[in-house]
Design a protein around this motif. Structure first.
Motif, PDB file in Angstrom:
ATOM      1  N   SER A 129       0.743  -1.168   0.019  1.00 49.47           N
ATOM      2  CA  SER A 129       0.067  -0.094  -0.069  1.00 49.47           C
ATOM      3  C   SER A 129       0.964   1.332  -0.252  1.00 49.47           C
TER       4      SER A 129
ATOM      5  N   SER B 177      -4.280  -4.549   2.348  1.00 46.60           N
ATOM      6  CA  SER B 177      -5.255  -3.160   2.102  1.00 46.60           C
ATOM      7  C   SER B 177      -5.646  -3.390   0.802  1.00 46.60           C
TER       8      SER B 177
ATOM      9  N   SER C 219      -8.407   5.486   6.608  1.00 45.63           N
ATOM     10  CA  SER C 219      -9.101   4.894   5.851  1.00 45.63           C
ATOM     11  C   SER C 219     -10.183   5.711   5.462  1.00 45.63           C
TER      12      SER C 219
END
Length: 397
Positions: A10, A131, A344
């Motif tokens: 990620s 992720s 997030s």
């Protein structure tokens, strides 16, 4: 047959994908890939990462003069956020500064099991590969199969029917009209909404629900509807479990992070009804091909396409990272602790619907190649047209 692999973390330097088995002679433009990547980045409720990244794919192999050449295609997507993570994600040299280990797992995430399974003392490596950032590489890879299918007259589209408590009970009345123009028309209409819904009332309710969840430090999931038009009768087979079209499509959707349920047609409603109210009756008029007035089977019977529109539904759970964290514990001390907070989204259902379109494309493409064979587009289309003509001949009076 088409297969693809992705690599990258990620917050690593880049994501990459290798796509093997694409037939030769398929025209590919940069926007065929990059437009899909841009669609994946949109959506109300996305987090700060999408303000950093502007995903575009560099093509490193497999395309010459705008056409596939039959060899593996390599794609690379730069992670712009990498410059902020060069120390925490250093690949070879141990940083001089102390990098605190993450030892507090998040409920609903891969953290705890992944850390134990792979023998880590830090959850960070799990976070990086588990992720959903990985799906950028998948969307890029699968966009090639979408282009191939378009050449064969097969279109894939989607919309979001529910986000949290907001959404429809019955299918949108706009859906059938849009599908009659091809599933791509459905997607274009959904893309006009920041939550990819077809009805303004549902859109407003979803936005309000996302705003409320964000204010509460919470997250929301939802339901995605995927439609595939132009699929000829007879793709897939019943003869072996691993070649069943419905099983492969369901597996592709369930491979998307946070997708926990898949339905074909109106499967769960069908389970509560007698067979007389479930199976799609067939009618023949004037010696033409049989028609059906319903599509409760979702376009698949006996694990094969039956010539109707394929309809798939996917349930995405709420994202596991909450700004108001849930109860957890610290693995380093085995003491109670609130769960780890990682940057997030509040809601990523609109993005997930674009990913869902992508991952089913290689499944359909492989089912088509299994039926027709062929190494280049012209050969495949010639065989597909001959097959369609043979089907039409079967129904002549």
């Amino acid at each position: 047959m088409i297969r693809y692999f992705t690599a990258g973390e990620s917050h690593g330097p880049a994501l990459s994908a290798i796509v093997e088995g694409m037939p030769a002679g398929i025209s590919i433009a940069p926007e065929d890939i990059n437009d899909e990547l841009a669609r994946r980045q949109r959506g109300y409720g996305r987090g700060g990462r999408m303000n950093i990244e502007t995903d575009t794919a560099a093509v490193l192999s497999g395309i010459r003069f705008g056409k596939t050449i039959g060899s593996p295609i390599t794609l690379q997507i730069e992670n712009r956020d990498w410059k902020n993570w060069t120390v925490k994600m250093a690949q070879f040299e141990q940083p001089e500064e102390n990098i605190p280990a993450i030892t507090i797992p998040r409920p609903g995430h891969a953290d705890l099991t992944g850390m134990i399974k792979y023998g880590f003392q830090d959850i960070r490596p799990v976070i990086e590969r588990a992720s959903a950032r990985e799906t950028a590489a998948r969307v890029a890879a699968c966009s090639l199969a979408k282009v191939f299918l378009r050449h064969a007259g097969i279109q894939i589209g989607s919309y979001v029917s529910a986000i949290g408590p907001a959404g429809e009970i019955a299918p949108s009345p706009k859906m059938q009209e849009l599908l009659s123009q091809g599933a791509a028309s459905l997607s274009r209409a959904a893309d006009a909404s920041c939550v990819r819904m077809l009805d303004k009332e549902n859109e407003e309710a979803a936005i309000a629900a996302i705003d409320k969840a964000k204010e509460d430090g919470d997250t929301l999931g939802g339901i995605i509807e995927v439609f595939i038009t132009g699929v000829p009768l007879g793709l897939g087979t019943y003869v072996q479990h691993d070649r069943r079209l419905d099983a492969s499509l369901a597996a592709a959707l369930l491979s998307i992070q946070a997708v926990k349920g898949v339905e074909i047609g109106s499967a769960f409603d069908n389970a509560r009804r007698p067979g007389s109210q479930v199976h799609d009756e067939m009618y023949v008029e004037d010696g033409s091909a049989p028609v059906r007035k319903t599509n409760r089977a979702g376009g698949i019977e006996g694990s094969m396409s039956n010539g109707q529109v394929i309809h798939l539904r996917a349930a995405m759970k709420p994202i596991a990272t909450l700004m108001s964290p849930l109860h957890s514990f610290d693995l380093s001390s085995m003491e109670a602790h609130l769960s780890h907070i990682e940057r997030s989204d509040t809601c990523a259902v609109p993005a997930c619907s674009v990913i869902a379109e992508a991952v089913v494309a290689p499944i359909l493409a492989n089912a088509l190649l299994e039926k027709t064979g062929g190494d280049h587009l012209e050969e495949i289309l010639e065989r597909l047209n001959a097959y369609k003509a043979s089907i039409a001949k079967q129904f002549q009076a």
